[in-house]
Design an enzyme around this catalytic site. Sequence first.
Site, PDB file in Angstrom:
ATOM      1  N   CYS A 282       3.202  21.754   6.124  1.00 40.34           N
ATOM      2  CA  CYS A 282       3.216  20.236   6.048  1.00 40.34           C
ATOM      3  C   CYS A 282       4.191  19.621   5.152  1.00 40.34           C
ATOM      4  O   CYS A 282       4.439  18.720   4.786  1.00 40.34           O
ATOM      5  CB  CYS A 282       1.702  19.971   5.366  1.00 40.34           C
ATOM      6  SG  CYS A 282       1.391  20.559   3.935  1.00 40.34           S
TER       7      CYS A 282
ATOM      8  N   ASP B 264      -0.478  28.893   6.357  1.00 35.72           N
ATOM      9  CA  ASP B 264      -0.330  27.755   6.631  1.00 35.72           C
ATOM     10  C   ASP B 264      -0.649  27.024   4.939  1.00 35.72           C
ATOM     11  O   ASP B 264      -1.680  26.403   4.694  1.00 35.72           O
ATOM     12  CB  ASP B 264      -1.683  27.221   7.662  1.00 35.72           C
ATOM     13  CG  ASP B 264      -1.633  25.736   7.441  1.00 35.72           C
ATOM     14  OD1 ASP B 264      -0.921  25.076   6.981  1.00 35.72           O
ATOM     15  OD2 ASP B 264      -2.814  25.365   8.373  1.00 35.72           O
TER      16      ASP B 264
ATOM     17  N   TYR C 153      -4.301  31.153   3.741  1.00 37.99           N
ATOM     18  CA  TYR C 153      -4.668  29.724   3.540  1.00 37.99           C
ATOM     19  C   TYR C 153      -5.455  29.311   4.611  1.00 37.99           C
ATOM     20  O   TYR C 153      -4.978  28.112   5.188  1.00 37.99           O
ATOM     21  CB  TYR C 153      -3.231  29.004   3.559  1.00 37.99           C
ATOM     22  CG  TYR C 153      -2.076  29.561   2.683  1.00 37.99           C
ATOM     23  CD1 TYR C 153      -1.932  29.362   1.182  1.00 37.99           C
ATOM     24  CD2 TYR C 153      -1.190  30.601   3.042  1.00 37.99           C
ATOM     25  CE1 TYR C 153      -1.109  29.610   0.479  1.00 37.99           C
ATOM     26  CE2 TYR C 153      -0.205  30.847   2.284  1.00 37.99           C
ATOM     27  CZ  TYR C 153      -0.063  30.531   0.924  1.00 37.99           C
ATOM     28  OH  TYR C 153       0.983  31.191   0.031  1.00 37.99           O
TER      29      TYR C 153
ATOM     30  N   CYS D  79      -8.462   0.096   7.184  1.00 38.34           N
ATOM     31  CA  CYS D  79      -7.291   0.633   7.269  1.00 38.34           C
ATOM     32  C   CYS D  79      -6.856   1.058   8.816  1.00 38.34           C
ATOM     33  O   CYS D  79      -7.746   1.545   9.455  1.00 38.34           O
ATOM     34  CB  CYS D  79      -7.177   1.833   6.129  1.00 38.34           C
ATOM     35  SG  CYS D  79      -5.980   2.968   6.690  1.00 38.34           S
TER      36      CYS D  79
ATOM     37  N   CYS E  36       0.724  -1.190   0.044  1.00 41.45           N
ATOM     38  CA  CYS E  36       0.041  -0.225  -0.027  1.00 41.45           C
ATOM     39  C   CYS E  36       0.907   1.219   0.145  1.00 41.45           C
ATOM     40  O   CYS E  36       2.087   1.425   0.635  1.00 41.45           O
ATOM     41  CB  CYS E  36      -1.056  -0.171   1.116  1.00 41.45           C
ATOM     42  SG  CYS E  36      -2.021   1.288   1.527  1.00 41.45           S
TER      43      CYS E  36
ATOM     44  N   GLU F 191      -8.297  32.484   1.487  1.00 45.67           N
ATOM     45  CA  GLU F 191      -8.203  31.116   0.930  1.00 45.67           C
ATOM     46  C   GLU F 191      -8.720  31.159  -0.610  1.00 45.67           C
ATOM     47  O   GLU F 191      -9.889  31.835  -1.022  1.00 45.67           O
ATOM     48  CB  GLU F 191      -9.557  30.345   2.072  1.00 45.67           C
ATOM     49  CG  GLU F 191      -9.677  29.109   1.655  1.00 45.67           C
ATOM     50  CD  GLU F 191      -9.011  28.088   1.519  1.00 45.67           C
ATOM     51  OE1 GLU F 191      -8.100  27.935   2.197  1.00 45.67           O
ATOM     52  OE2 GLU F 191      -8.997  27.348   0.288  1.00 45.67           O
TER      53      GLU F 191
HETATM   54  N1  SAH Z   1      -5.180  26.748   7.991  1.00 46.04           N
HETATM   55  C1  SAH Z   1      -6.516  25.872   7.557  1.00 46.04           C
HETATM   56  C2  SAH Z   1      -6.029  25.228   6.094  1.00 46.04           C
HETATM   57  C3  SAH Z   1      -4.626  24.683   5.770  1.00 46.04           C
HETATM   58  S1  SAH Z   1      -4.564  23.584   4.378  1.00 46.04           S
HETATM   59  C4  SAH Z   1      -6.737  24.496   8.288  1.00 46.04           C
HETATM   60  O1  SAH Z   1      -5.823  24.533   9.426  1.00 46.04           O
HETATM   61  O2  SAH Z   1      -7.395  23.939   8.070  1.00 46.04           O
HETATM   62  C5  SAH Z   1      -4.228  24.880   3.110  1.00 46.04           C
HETATM   63  C6  SAH Z   1      -5.250  25.495   2.462  1.00 46.04           C
HETATM   64  O3  SAH Z   1      -4.676  26.478   1.324  1.00 46.04           O
HETATM   65  C7  SAH Z   1      -6.267  24.781   1.594  1.00 46.04           C
HETATM   66  O4  SAH Z   1      -7.628  25.140   2.191  1.00 46.04           O
HETATM   67  C8  SAH Z   1      -6.336  25.449   0.273  1.00 46.04           C
HETATM   68  O5  SAH Z   1      -7.635  25.076  -0.289  1.00 46.04           O
HETATM   69  C9  SAH Z   1      -5.544  26.431   0.434  1.00 46.04           C
HETATM   70  N2  SAH Z   1      -4.863  27.102  -0.714  1.00 46.04           N
HETATM   71  C10 SAH Z   1      -4.034  26.526  -1.475  1.00 46.04           C
HETATM   72  N3  SAH Z   1      -3.452  27.372  -2.206  1.00 46.04           N
HETATM   73  C11 SAH Z   1      -3.785  28.708  -1.848  1.00 46.04           C
HETATM   74  C12 SAH Z   1      -3.303  29.922  -2.473  1.00 46.04           C
HETATM   75  N4  SAH Z   1      -2.604  30.156  -3.543  1.00 46.04           N
HETATM   76  N5  SAH Z   1      -3.794  30.878  -1.738  1.00 46.04           N
HETATM   77  C13 SAH Z   1      -4.778  30.990  -0.745  1.00 46.04           C
HETATM   78  N6  SAH Z   1      -5.233  29.571  -0.243  1.00 46.04           N
HETATM   79  C14 SAH Z   1      -4.595  28.459  -0.932  1.00 46.04           C
END
Ligand code: SAH
Length: 485
Positions: free
Chosen positions: A440, A413, A338, A165, A79, A359
């Site tokens: 991440c 983020d 984000y 899983c 997997c 976002e």
């Molecule tokens: N802080 C949030 C989401 C983090 S994940 C939490 O903890 O839940 C990253 C996020 O960035 C996702 O929701 C994705 O849709 C968004 N994203 C991706 N590329 C982006 C960009 N260029 N500008 C703004 N948001 C973006």
Amino acid sequence: MEYKKNDTVTVTIEDIGIEGEGIGKIDGFTLFIKDAVMGDTVEAKIMKAKKHYAYARLEKVITPSPFRIEPKCSYYRQCGGCQIQALSYEKQLEFKNQKVRNNLLRIGGFSEELLDTVMEPVVGMEKPYHYRNKAQFPVGTDKEGNLITGFYANHSHTIISNTECYLGVTENKEILEAVLSYMKENKVTAYDEATGKGLVRHVLIRTGFTSGQIMVCVVINGKKLPAEEELIEKLCKLNEEKTEMKRKKITSISLSENTERTNVIMGKKIRTLWGDDTIQDTIHVRNCTDWSRTDRELTFAISPLSFYQVNPEQTEKLYSLALEYAGLTGMETVWDLYCGIGTISLFLAGQAGSVHGVEIIPQAIEDAKENAKRNGITNAEFSVGKAEEVLPAFYKAENAAGRKATADVIVVDPPRKGCDEKCLETMLQMAPEKIVYVSCDSATLARDLKILCDGGYELKMVRAVDQFAQTVHVETIVALHRTNS
Ligand code: SAH
């Protein structure tokens, strides 16, 4: 000595590679062996050889490493989901912490001395299994033409039929069986990537760990399923049965339309078949020195297309750290870039003057606005768009109006690819006192931190948080402070 394909070698594993593979050396020749654990002596067969290194397949563990444990899942070698299930959890955490540190050293250019002072101990999980609240199962057919669902094999799109899983919740199995049984009874076909024909592509299952609400979203290569009411009936029946489901309930069933020939799982159009459009979940932020002490809680609605952190236990710790690193006093202007459904933003809002979330996914921003209302928060506003466009546009407009676009704290983020340079550049222009970076992918994090630190920031705190036990992935949270130049 040179080695060639199909040679068998015996080697002791000394290190772990970024994909979790074991690394061993014979006379300066390096071997990368998937599933071999640091400390093992193994017999391996060479699959692909280059002049100085080769990839080999683990054939036999001759002497097991003291860090080797019996993997729980019998599919773990095939997997693609887990990479390091055979490594003890304690060693997994050490490996992840080291991975973050190495990236900050090599890519970020930070010194050993600085990292010794700013890196705080990695935050591990209490129970490193069954922690995921979300899973996306591909649906297909096996060689005999039977409908199957499970997981993609390592680096491929071949489906391994397995609905149990160890990372996901146990209810998934029954839900998937109900979907397959509906498909068989109603002669619904599975999508075939090779031909682009067939109907059902994926099943997304998301569970609110605190609410017990389950969302099932079936991704189809079309607009409609035959006998949709039969699918609803089968799934709703699970809510009545005294099985694994008894504590939880399916409260949302939807379809996602994805007719594109693409690896992207979800289609942009969602139609709710039954129940609510969203599920809810509650997140508690905690005291960072005593995780058992809850400071505050907020409830969030999550729609199928919105991002929501996959590991609720660790998300609470991550967000608690984000709040601690932001160190707010109640007056600050904060940006949360984000922001997804506004989770971090709304916790920040409780301790700030105002928060502005940005976002890219429109549904997530709708959720974020709803979530602000639901929790009675009035000092948070949200914009749809790319962080690298919204922030510079704001900066430009403020300047044009003769005001100075400032922020006290900016939280970011981003997804794995990190922040766009334009976004980083505008952050530097806005010159907040603090930047909190949640990441991440520690390689892109290190790249971005170098830019921010070259632009006048100082690395203050770094902490790895394990959101993804049994895999090589690791989350990191960082605090940067503006230097007074
Ligand atoms: N802080 C949030 C989401 C983090 S994940 C939490 O903890 O839940 C990253 C996020 O960035 C996702 O929701 C994705 O849709 C968004 N994203 C991706 N590329 C982006 C960009 N260029 N500008 C703004 N948001 C973006």
